[in-house]
Design an enzyme around this catalytic site. Structure first.
Site, PDB file in Angstrom:
ATOM      1  N   SER A  43      15.169 -41.651  23.685  1.00  0.00           N
ATOM      2  CA  SER A  43      15.894 -40.378  23.749  1.00  0.00           C
ATOM      3  C   SER A  43      16.158 -39.730  22.399  1.00  0.00           C
ATOM      4  O   SER A  43      16.403 -38.537  22.340  1.00  0.00           O
ATOM      5  CB  SER A  43      17.213 -40.548  24.499  1.00  0.00           C
ATOM      6  N   LYS A  84      23.395 -40.328  20.645  1.00  0.00           N
ATOM      7  CA  LYS A  84      22.979 -38.937  20.868  1.00  0.00           C
ATOM      8  C   LYS A  84      23.467 -38.070  19.715  1.00  0.00           C
ATOM      9  O   LYS A  84      24.304 -38.461  18.912  1.00  0.00           O
ATOM     10  CB  LYS A  84      23.572 -38.381  22.173  1.00  0.00           C
TER      11      LYS A  84
END
Length: 186
Positions: A43, A84
């Site tokens: 990710s 993230k």
């Protein structure tokens, strides 16, 4: 007890104290100041790759709030911690349309994705396939996204949603493994 036995016992005691002191320091550092974390998944590509180890600054957010663009580690509701990038802050309106991210109606410049977006566009596809209708980021939460937009479970996914400040473990500061990839995270 002879003098030699007393010296040996004293030396063992000194070593035991040193080891105990080192263990306490290690525990305090790891629990409250910094700890390692392993990137698991795709990710955050092209910035971070699966298997890389990063050092997490756990102390920073005790004194300041996260800033847009920082890479944070936060507790997952269903497994290992997530890593993230902070995109939008409390009170801001955010929406995602294809490769474009808008904050308070203005296009958000993401130079760290420029090359990846250009490569996808040259191949005739968008880099991101997951849109997000405009919402206001609630107080004491963040809107976060992975850099590999189409392969990231992030704030666009209801199972992740907005990230509460209470869930934040810290900020990723340094890639320290593999050795050839050591670098500060900007």
């Amino acid at each position: 007890m002879n003098k030699q036995d007393a010296q040996a016992k004293n030396q063992v005691w000194e070593w035991a104290k040193a080891i105990l002191f080192a263990a306490v320091i290690f525990f305090v550092l790891r629990s409250f100041i910094a700890s390692p974390s392993i990137v698991d998944g795709y990710s955050m590509e092209p910035r971070l790759y699966t298997g890389e180890r990063v050092m997490v600054n756990k102390l920073l957010y005790q004194f300041t709030e996260p800033k847009r663009g920082e890479i944070i580690i936060f507790q997952s509701k269903r497994g290992p911690d997530y890593i993230k990038r902070v995109i939008a802050l409390p009170g801001e309106k955010v929406r995602v349309e294809g490769d474009q991210v808008y904050i308070n109606g203005k296009l958000f410049d993401e130079p760290y994705l420029k090359e990846a977006i250009e490569q996808a566009n040259k191949a005739g596809t968008p880099y991101n396939f997951i849109d997000f209708a405009e919402q206001t980021v609630p107080e004491n939460t963040l809107f976060v996204m992975g850099d590999n937009r189409s392969k990231s479970e992030d704030s666009r996914d209801p199972s992740v949603g907005f990230v509460s400040y209470d869930e934040i473990v810290g900020r990723a500061e340094l890639v320290f493994w593999p050795l050839q990839d050591i670098e500060l995270i900007k």
